[in-house]
Design a protein around this motif. Structure first.
Motif, short mmCIF file in Angstrom:
data_model
loop_
_atom_site.label_atom_id
_atom_site.label_comp_id
_atom_site.label_asym_id
_atom_site.label_seq_id
_atom_site.Cartn_x
_atom_site.Cartn_y
_atom_site.Cartn_z
N TYR A 136 2.73 -8.51 -0.02
CA TYR A 136 1.98 -8.41 -1.09
C TYR A 136 3.02 -8.79 -2.49
CZ TYR A 136 -0.91 -6.17 2.40
OH TYR A 136 -1.61 -6.06 3.34
N TRP A 145 2.03 -6.98 -5.82
CA TRP A 145 2.61 -5.59 -5.98
C TRP A 145 4.08 -5.57 -6.18
CZ3 TRP A 145 -0.14 -1.39 -6.91
CH2 TRP A 145 -1.53 -1.22 -6.33
N GLU A 164 4.25 -5.75 -9.62
CA GLU A 164 3.89 -4.35 -10.55
C GLU A 164 5.20 -3.48 -10.42
OE1 GLU A 164 0.46 -2.55 -10.88
OE2 GLU A 164 -0.83 -4.30 -10.13
N GLU A 207 1.81 4.37 0.81
CA GLU A 207 0.91 3.75 1.40
C GLU A 207 1.52 3.00 2.71
OE1 GLU A 207 -2.28 3.79 1.19
OE2 GLU A 207 -3.11 1.52 1.33
N GLU A 258 -11.99 1.67 1.47
CA GLU A 258 -11.63 0.64 2.08
C GLU A 258 -10.11 0.81 2.80
OE1 GLU A 258 -11.43 -1.74 -1.64
OE2 GLU A 258 -13.69 -2.32 -0.91
N GLN A 276 -7.46 -1.84 3.25
CA GLN A 276 -6.85 -2.47 2.03
C GLN A 276 -5.52 -1.86 1.77
OE1 GLN A 276 -8.01 -4.92 -0.24
NE2 GLN A 276 -9.45 -5.17 1.43
N ASN A 300 -3.32 -0.64 -0.74
CA ASN A 300 -3.73 -0.16 -2.20
C ASN A 300 -2.62 1.20 -2.34
OD1 ASN A 300 -4.54 0.70 -4.66
ND2 ASN A 300 -6.51 1.06 -3.97
N ARG A 354 -2.32 2.45 -5.37
CA ARG A 354 -2.85 3.24 -6.40
C ARG A 354 -3.59 4.75 -5.87
NH1 ARG A 354 -1.53 0.84 -11.04
NH2 ARG A 354 -1.77 -1.37 -10.21
N ARG A 355 -3.96 4.39 -4.78
CA ARG A 355 -4.79 5.54 -4.15
C ARG A 355 -3.96 6.85 -4.19
NH1 ARG A 355 -7.85 3.82 0.38
NH2 ARG A 355 -6.85 1.61 0.56
N GLY A 371 -6.63 6.00 -10.06
CA GLY A 371 -6.65 5.05 -9.07
C GLY A 371 -6.47 6.36 -7.69
#
Ligand code: HEM
Length: 572
Positions: free
Chosen positions: A375, A378, A381, A412, A474, A477, A479, A481-482, A490
């Motif tokens: 990714y 990411w 980021e 994650e 999801e 995915q 992610n 941010r979860r 998020g």
């Protein structure tokens, strides 16, 4: 006394034996019959307890982590596929329930439940009045071979003593040291693997274990761990670092095998020696540290920054406090039958030092690196977050709480590739638990309740909880941010099970988090991490690369990544 030759005692004994033999057989057969009947009655009781739940039946319990992927699936004997699938939530999805039951004929007295709901898992971890850690389970008994320790301790006094002693050692000073040691170790890795200016790093999982092994060794024992550990010639005493490494290599064996097996089987003798010498060295290190601290006399100064030293320090303080206040009712460490107990015994301290937790962190770091390569958006980021916080300065421990996205990325990665797998609890009283069912298409979710009887064994299926699509949005995915706090960021309000929860949650959670964030903060500003295709020049799509790096992971004591390489491309 005189012999009666017409009826000698020998022949009368034989005659009597002949007479009583049928009675003895009858008693033995009767006892077996009674045992079978009793087992059958309790097995029927178990069948009634799980009525209404999706239930699988088997002859033997075969769900132990590390064992289940190695067993063949034999219905009714070892129905492995009914409690172990990849992806892990599939068994729940197809059973249309996040609570499953198992009955085991060889374990006829209690039902076994598997839980794939993070909400229910949290309930079980935190409702200590109704549930406890199943420390009687074989896996925890095996760990206890090394002595009473925090991981396998029974809830209550035994666990409290270990936790109080260890929690006191995990202060900010240790975490700062962990950050620094990780930074040093990353630099050592880059130089030793000749990728300082960029290049390919080979067999990522193996390297990450080397990194966390060294950090834990230094933070744990205050001993410098070289990158390449020399092997001795097999004679005499194994040096400390080598014995530690050999213990690490053979962790599953060390926990599963009694020590005599490691002495007798020729191919395992090295590990037997490692166990013997590792214990000898750690005892010596502990005693030296104690003597040194006692000779300093002034214990009001700050405790040592390594865990073994900090444990020795807190132990001396506890003993001094007890002896100045007290009486014959106080005992140092041990079981303390009928006495109040202060601190830990030497054996308990050493046993605690065997549960270092570097394998879980090392494997998670390997998944983190794979995800960074998979990714790249990411990665950018994270790069921006680190640069925003630190500018051109080297990140340090004071930045730990300013890098939430780095931590979220690590969490994650652990959510998607849960390393700890399956942990066991049991019901200490009859208790109603909530669970969910759904229809074949996955909709029409209904909340239900089930009565778990006292003594039921409960497996918390961590990877299934961490991927449950009825709780996580999801779920497949990637992610990070979860995991940020607050819905605006998020964040999702789902119990996170990677480190377990409640009083028996991972005591090394912060330790591991600091290791992971420190690692990322050192690597990401300097390199772009890229996929290294298996064969240069060949077409390999993203999905193929993902499968090669991620789906090759296999279950051992923890989820172990398969073999893959990565490219570290210098950003300058
Ligand atoms: C990513 C890394 C890690 C993960 C995923 C992890 C996960 C877990 C889990 C799930 C448990 C509960 C086990 C059970 O109930 O049987 C646990 C317990 C424990 N962990 Fe970790 N762990 C990690 C790193 C560490 C580190 C670095 C240390 C030590 C420095 C550590 C020390 C412990 C100890 C001592 C316990 C037992 C706590 C108790 O029973 O009170 N762990 N860990």
């Amino acid at each position: 006394m005189s012999w009666n030759f017409d009826n000698p005692p020998f022949s009368s004994g034989a005659k009597n034996l002949k007479d009583v033999l049928p009675h003895i057989c009858l008693v033995i057969l009767g006892s077996i019959g009674l045992y079978v009947l009793k087992s059958l009655v309790s097995y029927i009781g178990v069948l009634r307890q799980v009525k209404g739940l999706p239930t699988r039946h088997g002859l033997f319990p075969a769900w132990e982590v590390g064992l289940r992927p190695r067993l063949p699936h034999i219905p009714w004997l070892f129905p492995v596929n009914s409690f172990y699938t990849r992806p892990e939530f599939d068994i729940y999805q197809s059973s249309q329930s996040d609570l499953l039951a198992f009955t085991v004929l060889a374990l006829p007295t209690r039902p076994v439940y598997f839980i794939g709901s993070p909400q229910l898992a949290k309930y079980i971890c935190t409702k200590t009045s109704s549930f406890g850690k199943a420390s009687f389970e074989k896996r925890y008994e095996n760990i206890r071979q090394f002595g009473s320790n925090i991981v396998s301790a029974y809830d209550g006094e035994e666990h409290r003593r270990h936790k109080n002693a260890i929690r006191g050692c995990f202060g900010e000073e240790i975490f700062e040291k962990v950050w620094e040691k990780m930074t040093e170790q990353v630099d050592t890795m880059l130089i030793e693997e000749k990728v300082d200016e960029g290049g390919v790093i080979r067999d990522v999982a193996k390297l990450m274990i080397k990194v966390t092994f060294a950090v834990t060794g230094e933070a744990g024992f205050g001993e410098k761990i070289p990158w390449n550990i020399q092997r001795s010639n097999g004679e005499g005493e194994m040096p400390f670092v080598e014995s530690m490494e050999a213990m690490d290599e053979s962790l599953l064996l060390q926990f599963l095998m009694p020590s005599w097996v490691l002495k007798v089987v020729p191919s395992l003798r090295r590990y037997g020696r490692a166990r013997r010498d590792y214990l000898k060295h750690t005892h010596k290190l502990y005693q030296n540290r104690r003597e040194q601290l006692i000779s300093e006399d002034d214990l009001s100064s700050k405790p040592p920054k390594d865990i073994l030293g900090a444990l020795a320090h807190s132990q001396i303080i506890a003993e001094r406090g007890a002896s100045s206040s007290s009486d014959s009712k106080t005992q140092i460490g041990g079981k303390g039958y009928g006495k109040s107990v202060v601190g830990l015994s030497e054996e308990e301290v050493i046993s605690d030092m065997c549960d270092a937790g570097h394998e879980t962190t090392g494997h998670t770091l390997a998944f983190i690196l794979a995800n960074l390569a998979l990714y790249p958006e990411w990665q950018d980021e994270l790069y921006n977050e680190i640069k925003d916080v630190c500018g051109d300065d080297e990140p340090n421990y004071r930045n730990m709480n300013q890098l939430p996205l780095c931590l979220a990325f690590a969490l994650e990665s652990l959510r998607q590739h849960d390393v700890a797998r399956l942990i066991f609890k049991y019901a200490t009283e009859d208790v109603l638990v909530p669970y969910s069912t759904w229809d074949k298409g996955g909709s029409n979710v209904i909340q239900k309740q089930h009565l778990m009887k006292k003594g039921s064994l409960i497996g918390l299926d961590l990877p299934a909880c961490q991927k449950n699509p009825y709780h996580w949005t999801e779920t497949d995915q990637f992610n990070p941010r979860r995991h940020l706090s607050g819905k605006e960021g998020g964040g999702e309000d789902v119990p996170y099970l990677g480190f377990s929860l409640g009083t028996r949650a991972c005591i090394g959670k912060r330790f591991a988090e600091v290791e992971m964030v420190s690692f990322m903060a050192r690597i990401i500003p300097r390199y772009r991490i890229k996929i290294k295709k298996e064969t240069e020049g060949e077409e390999e799509g993203w999905e193929q690369s993902r499968k090669r790096m991620i789906d090759t992971a296999y279950e051992d004591l923890t989820l172990t990544p398969g073999k893959f390489d990565l490219i570290f491309e210098n950003r300058e």
